[in-house]
Scaffold this motif. Structure first.
Motif, PDB file in Angstrom:
ATOM      1  N   TRP A   1       0.837  -1.204   0.000  1.00  0.00           N
ATOM      2  CA  TRP A   1       0.000   0.000   0.000  1.00  0.00           C
ATOM      3  C   TRP A   1       0.873   1.254   0.000  1.00  0.00           C
ATOM      4  O   TRP A   1       0.630   2.180  -0.762  1.00  0.00           O
ATOM      5  CB  TRP A   1      -0.947   0.019   1.201  1.00  0.00           C
TER       6      TRP A   1
ATOM      7  N   GLY B   1       2.381   1.950  -3.434  1.00  0.00           N
ATOM      8  CA  GLY B   1       1.387   2.475  -4.362  1.00  0.00           C
ATOM      9  C   GLY B   1       0.917   3.860  -3.978  1.00  0.00           C
ATOM     10  O   GLY B   1       0.709   4.727  -4.829  1.00  0.00           O
TER      11      GLY B   1
ATOM     12  N   SER C   1      -2.003   3.496 -13.762  1.00  0.00           N
ATOM     13  CA  SER C   1      -1.430   3.519 -12.419  1.00  0.00           C
ATOM     14  C   SER C   1      -2.386   2.886 -11.403  1.00  0.00           C
ATOM     15  O   SER C   1      -1.974   2.109 -10.542  1.00  0.00           O
ATOM     16  CB  SER C   1      -1.097   4.955 -12.015  1.00  0.00           C
TER      17      SER C   1
ATOM     18  N   HIS D   1      -1.846  -0.516  -9.153  1.00  0.00           N
ATOM     19  CA  HIS D   1      -1.956  -0.478  -7.692  1.00  0.00           C
ATOM     20  C   HIS D   1      -2.957  -1.533  -7.202  1.00  0.00           C
ATOM     21  O   HIS D   1      -2.685  -2.257  -6.242  1.00  0.00           O
ATOM     22  CB  HIS D   1      -2.379   0.920  -7.245  1.00  0.00           C
TER      23      HIS D   1
ATOM     24  N   SER E   1      -1.377  -4.889  -7.306  1.00  0.00           N
ATOM     25  CA  SER E   1      -0.359  -5.095  -6.274  1.00  0.00           C
ATOM     26  C   SER E   1      -0.990  -5.433  -4.923  1.00  0.00           C
ATOM     27  O   SER E   1      -0.364  -6.093  -4.092  1.00  0.00           O
ATOM     28  CB  SER E   1       0.540  -3.858  -6.140  1.00  0.00           C
TER      29      SER E   1
END
Length: 103
Positions: A23, A26, A70, A74, A77
Motif C-alpha cells: 500500500w 502504491g 497507475s 496499484h 499489487s
C-alpha cells in the motif's frame, strides 16, 4: 470541495506487513497525481481490516485516476492480500481540527 473515497479492506491473516508495504509503495505514486489531496491508512483493532481514506480535488480527478494504468497496477499489487473490499464515496463538507491536532 474535496471528494473523499473510503475503502474497507479485510486482509488475509498473516499478510498484514506485506499489505502495508504494498500500500505504501502504491500510495507514494498516487501522491504524485495532481488530483490527489492526501491519503491515510488505518487498521481496525484486532480484526485484520484496514481502512483507506483518500481525498481528491474533485470527483472528476478521482474518476480520471480510477481509469488510469497507475490505478490498475496499484489494485493488482494489493490483490494477493485482500479478501474483499467495499468502497464509499462522498463530498467532504466540513473539517475541524481539534486542539490536539494543531501543530
Amino acid at each position: 470541495m474535496l471528494y473523499r473515497v473510503t475503502l474497507r479492506m479485510p486482509i488475509r491473516p498473516g499478510m498484514e506487513k506485506e499489505f502495508e508495504e504494498a500500500w505504501l509503495a502504491g500510495a507514494a505514486r498516487i501522491a504524485d497525481d495532481l488530483g490527489n489531496a492526501g491519503q491515510e491508512l488505518s487498521r481496525g483493532e484486532g480484526d485484520g481490516t484496514y481502512y483507506i481514506v483518500s481525498d481528491w480535488v474533485s470527483k472528476e480527478a478521482f474518476l480520471a485516476y480510477e481509469r488510469s494504468t497507475s490505478h490498475q497496477e496499484h489494485r493488482r499489487s494489493l490483490a494477493p492480500y485482500r479478501c474483499e473490499g467495499e468502497m464509499t464515496t462522498m463530498h467532504l463538507l466540513h473539517r475541524l481540527t481539534g486542539k490536539g491536532g494543531a501543530g
